[in-house]
Scaffold this active site. Sequence first.
Site, PDB file in Angstrom:
ATOM      1  N   GLY A 101       0.821  -1.209   0.000  1.00 25.60           N
ATOM      2  CA  GLY A 101       0.000   0.000   0.000  1.00 25.60           C
ATOM      3  C   GLY A 101       0.853   1.256   0.000  1.00 25.60           C
ATOM      4  O   GLY A 101       0.528   2.250  -0.662  1.00 25.60           O
ATOM      5  N   THR A 102       1.962   1.216   0.707  1.00 27.48           N
ATOM      6  CA  THR A 102       2.834   2.390   0.793  1.00 27.48           C
ATOM      7  C   THR A 102       3.393   2.744  -0.585  1.00 27.48           C
ATOM      8  O   THR A 102       3.413   3.923  -0.966  1.00 27.48           O
ATOM      9  CB  THR A 102       3.983   2.105   1.787  1.00 27.48           C
ATOM     10  OG1 THR A 102       3.404   1.783   3.052  1.00 27.48           O
ATOM     11  CG2 THR A 102       4.898   3.296   1.936  1.00 27.48           C
TER      12      THR A 102
ATOM     13  N   ASN B 235      -7.363   4.021   9.330  1.00 30.63           N
ATOM     14  CA  ASN B 235      -6.880   2.766   9.908  1.00 30.63           C
ATOM     15  C   ASN B 235      -7.024   2.707  11.418  1.00 30.63           C
ATOM     16  O   ASN B 235      -7.161   1.640  11.998  1.00 30.63           O
ATOM     17  CB  ASN B 235      -5.417   2.527   9.521  1.00 30.63           C
ATOM     18  CG  ASN B 235      -4.559   3.771   9.591  1.00 30.63           C
ATOM     19  OD1 ASN B 235      -4.889   4.799   8.991  1.00 30.63           O
ATOM     20  ND2 ASN B 235      -3.472   3.697  10.314  1.00 30.63           N
TER      21      ASN B 235
ATOM     22  N   GLN C  96      -7.590   0.287   3.904  1.00 33.95           N
ATOM     23  CA  GLN C  96      -8.432  -0.305   4.962  1.00 33.95           C
ATOM     24  C   GLN C  96      -9.860  -0.583   4.493  1.00 33.95           C
ATOM     25  O   GLN C  96     -10.636  -1.209   5.217  1.00 33.95           O
ATOM     26  CB  GLN C  96      -8.471   0.620   6.193  1.00 33.95           C
ATOM     27  CG  GLN C  96      -7.140   0.724   6.912  1.00 33.95           C
ATOM     28  CD  GLN C  96      -6.692  -0.579   7.580  1.00 33.95           C
ATOM     29  OE1 GLN C  96      -7.477  -1.525   7.753  1.00 33.95           O
ATOM     30  NE2 GLN C  96      -5.425  -0.652   7.955  1.00 33.95           N
TER      31      GLN C  96
ATOM     32  N   SER D  63      -3.816  -2.897  -0.483  1.00 38.92           N
ATOM     33  CA  SER D  63      -2.719  -3.732  -0.005  1.00 38.92           C
ATOM     34  C   SER D  63      -3.252  -5.112   0.357  1.00 38.92           C
ATOM     35  O   SER D  63      -4.203  -5.215   1.151  1.00 38.92           O
ATOM     36  CB  SER D  63      -2.106  -3.061   1.232  1.00 38.92           C
ATOM     37  OG  SER D  63      -1.108  -3.888   1.774  1.00 38.92           O
ATOM     38  N   GLY D  64      -2.628  -6.165  -0.206  1.00 38.46           N
ATOM     39  CA  GLY D  64      -3.132  -7.522  -0.017  1.00 38.46           C
ATOM     40  C   GLY D  64      -3.239  -7.974   1.429  1.00 38.46           C
ATOM     41  O   GLY D  64      -4.213  -8.626   1.819  1.00 38.46           O
ATOM     42  N   HIS D  65      -2.240  -7.595   2.261  1.00 42.24           N
ATOM     43  CA  HIS D  65      -2.203  -8.200   3.603  1.00 42.24           C
ATOM     44  C   HIS D  65      -3.280  -7.668   4.541  1.00 42.24           C
ATOM     45  O   HIS D  65      -3.429  -8.154   5.662  1.00 42.24           O
ATOM     46  CB  HIS D  65      -0.801  -8.081   4.214  1.00 42.24           C
ATOM     47  CG  HIS D  65      -0.408  -6.728   4.728  1.00 42.24           C
ATOM     48  ND1 HIS D  65      -0.400  -6.434   6.074  1.00 42.24           N
ATOM     49  CD2 HIS D  65       0.014  -5.618   4.098  1.00 42.24           C
ATOM     50  CE1 HIS D  65       0.036  -5.177   6.227  1.00 42.24           C
ATOM     51  NE2 HIS D  65       0.292  -4.667   5.049  1.00 42.24           N
TER      52      HIS D  65
ATOM     53  N   THR E 239      10.425  -7.634 -11.705  1.00 47.13           N
ATOM     54  CA  THR E 239       9.778  -8.947 -11.864  1.00 47.13           C
ATOM     55  C   THR E 239       8.678  -9.110 -10.817  1.00 47.13           C
ATOM     56  O   THR E 239       8.871  -8.796  -9.647  1.00 47.13           O
ATOM     57  CB  THR E 239      10.836 -10.065 -11.749  1.00 47.13           C
ATOM     58  OG1 THR E 239      11.816  -9.820 -12.743  1.00 47.13           O
ATOM     59  CG2 THR E 239      10.227 -11.434 -11.964  1.00 47.13           C
TER      60      THR E 239
ATOM     61  N   CYS F  83       5.734   4.580  21.120  1.00 48.01           N
ATOM     62  CA  CYS F  83       6.901   5.012  21.874  1.00 48.01           C
ATOM     63  C   CYS F  83       7.864   5.754  20.942  1.00 48.01           C
ATOM     64  O   CYS F  83       8.402   5.188  20.015  1.00 48.01           O
ATOM     65  CB  CYS F  83       7.585   3.800  22.483  1.00 48.01           C
ATOM     66  SG  CYS F  83       8.770   4.282  23.715  1.00 48.01           S
TER      67      CYS F  83
HETATM   68  N1  PLP Z   1      -2.619   3.063   4.165  1.00 48.64           N
HETATM   69  C1  PLP Z   1      -3.331   2.680   5.232  1.00 48.64           C
HETATM   70  C2  PLP Z   1      -4.618   3.363   5.532  1.00 48.64           C
HETATM   71  C3  PLP Z   1      -2.860   1.653   6.054  1.00 48.64           C
HETATM   72  O1  PLP Z   1      -3.569   1.273   7.118  1.00 48.64           O
HETATM   73  C4  PLP Z   1      -1.630   1.032   5.735  1.00 48.64           C
HETATM   74  C5  PLP Z   1      -1.076  -0.019   6.601  1.00 48.64           C
HETATM   75  O2  PLP Z   1      -1.326  -0.067   7.785  1.00 48.64           O
HETATM   76  C6  PLP Z   1      -0.947   1.460   4.587  1.00 48.64           C
HETATM   77  C7  PLP Z   1      -1.458   2.482   3.834  1.00 48.64           C
HETATM   78  C8  PLP Z   1       0.353   0.835   4.191  1.00 48.64           C
HETATM   79  O3  PLP Z   1       0.152  -0.417   3.621  1.00 48.64           O
HETATM   80  P1  PLP Z   1       1.381  -1.453   3.499  1.00 48.64           P
HETATM   81  O4  PLP Z   1       1.582  -2.021   4.874  1.00 48.64           O
HETATM   82  O5  PLP Z   1       0.922  -2.483   2.526  1.00 48.64           O
HETATM   83  O6  PLP Z   1       2.538  -0.671   3.005  1.00 48.64           O
END
Ligand code: PLP
Length: 418
Positions: free
Chosen positions: A104-105, A183, A211, A231-233, A269, A357
Amino acid sequence: MDPSLRWDDKDAGMTKCVKDVEKAVKVNYRDSNMKTIYMDNNATTKVADEVREASLPFFSELYGNPSSMHTFGGQVGHSIRIAREQIASLLGCGSDEIIFTSCGTESDNTAIKSALATSGNKRKIVTSRVEHPGILSTCREFEHHGYNIVEIPVDKKGRIDVNELEEAIDDDTAVVSIMYANNETGVVFPIERIAEMVKSKGVLFHTDAVQAVGKIPLDMSKSNIDMLSLSGHKFHAPKGVGVLYVRKGTRLAPFMLGGHQESGKRAGTENVPGIVAMGKACELAKDIIGEENTCVKEMRDALETAILKDCVDSFVNGDTENRLPNTTNISFEYIEGEAILLMMNKYGICASSGSACTSGSLEPSHVLRAMGVPFTAAHGSIRFSLSRYNTMAEVEFVADKMPEIVNQLRQLSPFVKG
Ligand code: PLP
């Protein structure tokens, strides 16, 4: 509460309390006999069995490179095409509008950088104060290079004022980026309304839907969103794979340069097992998204109601009317989130706190600060995020333990009179 103690005094205050708790509960993080009750699904999710099964052959017999000319690689390329279609079907878009990324980032970074690169001399980004660091850090980096970043504030319930957002957009605006759902609080923003408004001004609109995907229905065929990150995870696929949806006709300046993968839009790849897994996770999500909004929501509501009833001085952060079905963010006054998490960990309960922290002291999250949640409450906030793999028995167990944990910690807390 002892008025001589300050929340931000790390020697006298709450950080010491966490250390006391750490000693008191003697947590063995590696105690493998303990059953895990996982309520931290906004951090990451379990890979669904069907998803794991779908991806396994791509670690063994199907290891070809999808770009190769031979049939061995070609069959892998075919599997990527199927995954692309599965994802497009969940999003209601064309498969040629899907670009695979690593997370996602990366999708967030690509969207902002591309928007600036393709918008001529425009130097302004409009976003919100509560975005994920994937957006905020990228914007702040551009700020160092002279770009104008406007972060729209949120109200006490974590909501955006769409009129204020509209007023911030001008002729110099290259892109507006507002997340679909937050999130930390689960608050869902009126993204379709925002996308329509932004389009009417002729400005690009990106949304971080990391999310939202798999939890609430999305339909790009009825939307004015130009770019969307996922984001898949976060929805039962593995870590290390994501997507940037780019509407047909929207120009894209690639972030990763190199080979011709993804039609030249993202070199490198492909993570084939991850892509195939994410395709399967999208297919599953499409079939069972209703379940997220019924069973998961029912469990979340039951947990929230029980905790609010049995823990005095606790309240929900964020707009409960427009919220993801799986998330509740609850503040417990006078105690620290980190201490609560340690005690929960003792029972195998996994969740997240609203403080992190930083340089030796606990800092409340930027989201809760943007909402104006008082320090005392922001420090003691816990995010529970459920999934279809939770059960009502788990909810009852957690609801049963929370008052005990909170009362025990309040007895230790220097902020509550004994
Ligand atoms: N954007 C949101 C709203 C998220 O909650 C997250 C991950 O917590 C991300 C982006 C980043 O996703 P990734 O962990 O796949 O880089």
